[in-house]
Write a protein that holds these residues in place. Structure first.
Motif: not given
Length: 241
Positions: A9-18, A116-122, A126-137
Motif C-alpha cells: 500500500d506504500a513504499i519507503a525509500f532510503d535516500l543516500d545510495g538509493t 526513511v533515512t539515517n540522514k537527519p531530517t533537515p 534539503a537533498v531531496l529538494d535539490a534533487a527535485g524529489l521532495l514534493q512527491p514524497m
C-alpha cells in the motif's frame, strides 16, 4: 517469476545510495569540516564505504581512521560544520540515480511514498529538494537522534503510523544492511537495489530481500502487480508535511 507487490500500500525509500548518488557531496561536506578542524581529509572511495549510518557515525569513522580522540567538543564542531556545508550545497557534485526520477514520477500516481533515512531530517529534506524529489514524497523520516537510526524500527514504524498502513504492506527499498534489518524488525517486506553503496555487504549479513536490478524494474513490477499500465494510474498520495 515476477515479484507480486499487489499487497503493498506504500513504499519507503532510503535516500543516500538509493534515490541519490550523494557520496560526492557527503565527501565534500566531511572534508570541509575536517579541513576547518585541521584534520586529514579522505578520498571518495573511502567515504563511500562509510555512508549509511548518518553523519555522526561518518564523523566518528573519520576520526578513528586517523587516530584522533573523538571527544564530544570535537565531534560537535565537526557535525556543525558538516551540516552547514551540506545545507549550503546539498547536491552540487552528485545527483539522482539514472531512472529514479522516472520511477518516482510513475509511482506517485499509484502509491504514497516516503523517505526513511539515517540522514537527519533537515539535511534529508534539503537533498531531496535539490534533487527535485521532495514534493512527491508524503513524508520524510530522518534520524534526528541516535536511537532512531536504522536498523532500529523507529522510523519505519513512524512512517507506517502516519500513512495509516500496516507494516506488512509498507515496502522498504534500500541499498544496505541497515535498511533490510530495519524492515525485518518492523515487519516490512524489503527490496535491495543493485545500484547503491551497500548491496554486496547486505548479501552477507542481512535478512533475505527482493533484489531489484534497476528503477525501471521496480516501477514495472508495481504496475504489473496492480494491474495497471502507465497513465492509467491516477491515485495521488496524501501529503504529510
Amino acid at each position: 517469476m515476477t515479484k507480486d507487490l499487489s499487497g503493498i500500500d506504500a513504499i519507503a525509500f532510503d535516500l543516500d545510495g538509493t534515490l541519490v548518488d550523494s557520496a560526492p557531496d557527503i565527501r565534500e561536506a566531511l572534508n570541509a569540516a575536517l579541513k576547518e578542524a585541521g584534520l586529514a581529509r579522505f578520498d571518495l572511495d573511502t567515504v563511500r564505504t562509510w555512508i549509511g549510518d548518518g553523519p555522526d557515525a561518518l564523523i566518528l569513522q573519520a576520526l578513528r581512521q586517523q587516530g584522533v580522540a573523538a571527544d564530544e567538543a570535537l565531534r560537535t564542531q565537526l557535525r556543525r560544520a558538516f551540516d552547514a556545508a551540506t545545507l549550503a550545497a546539498p547536491l552540487q557534485f552528485g545527483g539522482v540515480f539514472e531512472g529514479v526520477a522516472e520511477l518516482v514520477d510513475g509511482l506517485r500516481r499509484s502509491l504514497p511514498m516516503v523517505v526513511v533515512t539515517n540522514k537527519p531530517t533537515p539535511l534529508a529534506r534539503a537533498v531531496l529538494d535539490a534533487a527535485g524529489l521532495l514534493q512527491p514524497m508524503a513524508g520524510v523520516y530522518g534520524a534526528d537522534a541516535a536511537a532512531q537510526r536504522k536498523p532500529a524500527p523507529f522510523l519505519l514504524q513512524a512512517a507506517a503510523r502516519q500513512l495509516g498502513v500496516e507494516p506488512a504492506r509498507l515496502l522498504m527499498v534500500g541499498d544496505g544492511p541497515a535498511d533490510l534489518l530495519a524492515a525485518h524488525a518492523t515487519g516490512c517486506p524489503a527490496a535491495l537495489v543493485a545500484w547503491g553503496y551497500g548491496g554486496h555487504a547486505a548479501a552477507a549479513g542481512a535478512p533475505p530481500a527482493w533484489r531489484v536490478a534497476t528503477p525501471q524494474q521496480l516501477l514495472l513490477t508495481v504496475r504489473e502487480s496492480r494491474g495497471v499500465r502507465g497513465e492509467e494510474e491516477t491515485t495521488t498520495a496524501t501529503r504529510f508535511f
